[in-house]
Design a protein around this motif. Structure first.
Motif, PDB file in Angstrom:
ATOM      1  N   PRO A 144       0.878  -1.300  -0.065  1.00  0.00           N
ATOM      2  CA  PRO A 144      -0.219  -0.072   0.042  1.00  0.00           C
ATOM      3  C   PRO A 144       0.682   1.201  -0.107  1.00  0.00           C
TER       4      PRO A 144
ATOM      5  N   LEU B  47       1.373   3.672  -3.277  1.00  0.00           N
ATOM      6  CA  LEU B  47       0.202   3.886  -3.680  1.00  0.00           C
ATOM      7  C   LEU B  47      -0.049   5.519  -3.131  1.00  0.00           C
ATOM      8  N   SER B  48       0.752   5.842  -2.209  1.00  0.00           N
ATOM      9  CA  SER B  48       0.550   7.327  -1.392  1.00  0.00           C
ATOM     10  C   SER B  48       1.661   8.154  -2.009  1.00  0.00           C
TER      11      SER B  48
ATOM     12  N   TYR C 292      -6.418   1.132  -5.945  1.00  0.00           N
ATOM     13  CA  TYR C 292      -5.983  -0.334  -6.235  1.00  0.00           C
ATOM     14  C   TYR C 292      -6.835  -0.998  -5.178  1.00  0.00           C
TER      15      TYR C 292
END
Lengths: 146, 114
Positions: free
Chosen positions: A95, A98-99, A132
């Motif tokens: 994850p 994604l940021s 996502y």
């Protein structure tokens, strides 16, 4: 302007082997498909750049151990821009990727220059509205090029 | 990986005869160039005019090539296309390589080499 019909707005749907060679061929397919839209040459280049990075990441990090390393790509017209979706059966995407990502430092000595780490920075520089999802062992990544 | 090579005075011009430097070809690109620049101590210019796609693996290969050049030499890139320039600018690597709009004068492009 934008039709409500998702089939009509679909520019490309493809499924191909999740290998570096497969990605190379698919980038050429996307280039040929988007070349019919001369008004959008700038956006078409952005699609090729981002898709190249996303697909190579899938090949290198998601599906290298998969028995059948397929990748699917779908590109649709959106208002505005283009909406791109990729699907693969590989490992989940961490994850944190994604940021956002920072660019590797390009200051300093030649010997210290980075030879990698550019991929996610390039993706986040050009792609918008990234989503996502992982469902039943399949990764789905969606993003827009404005 | 097909790369032409032409030496004019002390400038080595390498013309990439492929349309892409990507993940599938980055290692072959590096190794081919390594074989061409070994023991050469002058300027190295890569003519990029046939390259219409560069990804981050290809960019990493260009950085690796510059590291092969000792004595603090900059790798020079000539005639980069729009995608190549965009990738270099986004990553700020346009400040690391020396970019030329044309092949520097006095340097023969490998394109017209026999």
């Amino acid at each position: 302007m934008g039709s409500a019909n998702p089939v009509e707005d679909r520019l490309l749907t493809a499924r191909f082997p999740g290998t570096a060679e497969g990605v190379r061929e698919q980038i050429q397919v996307v280039r040929d498909r988007l070349a019919h839209d001369p008004d959008d040459s700038d956006r078409a280049e952005d699609v090729l750049i981002v898709l190249g990075e996303v697909l190579n990441n899938i090949v290198e990090h998601a599906v290298p151990d998969a028995a059948d390393p397929w990748i699917e790509v779908e590109i649709r017209r959106d208002t505005p821009g283009l909406r791109v979706e990729t699907r693969d059966p590989g490992r989940p995407l961490p994850p944190a990727l994604l940021s956002g990502a920072s660019t590797p430092s390009v200051e300093g000595e030649v010997a210290d220059l980075p030879e990698g780490g550019f991929g996610w920075f390039i993706i986040h520089s050009l792609a918008h509205d990234m989503i996502y999802e992982r469902q039943e062992g399949t990764n789905r990544l969606m993003f827009s090029l404005l | 990986m097909d790369i032409d090579s032409k030496l004019t005075d002390d400038v080595l011009c390498l013309t990439v005869q492929e349309s892409r430097i990507d993940a599938a070809g980055a290692v072959a690109f590096k190794e081919k160039i390594r074989s061409l620049v070994t023991d050469f101590s002058g300027r190295v210019v890569i003519d990029m005019h046939k390259v219409d796609f560069l990804d981050s693996s290809g960019l990493g290969a260009l950085v690796a090539v510059m590291k092969m050049l000792d004595g603090g030499r900059r790798l020079e890139l000539a005639r980069c296309g729009t995608i190549v320039r965009k990738v270099l600018m986004l990553t700020r690597m346009d400040s690391v390589f020396e970019l030329h709009e044309t092949v520097p004068s006095g340097v023969g492009s490998g394109q017209d080499a026999a």
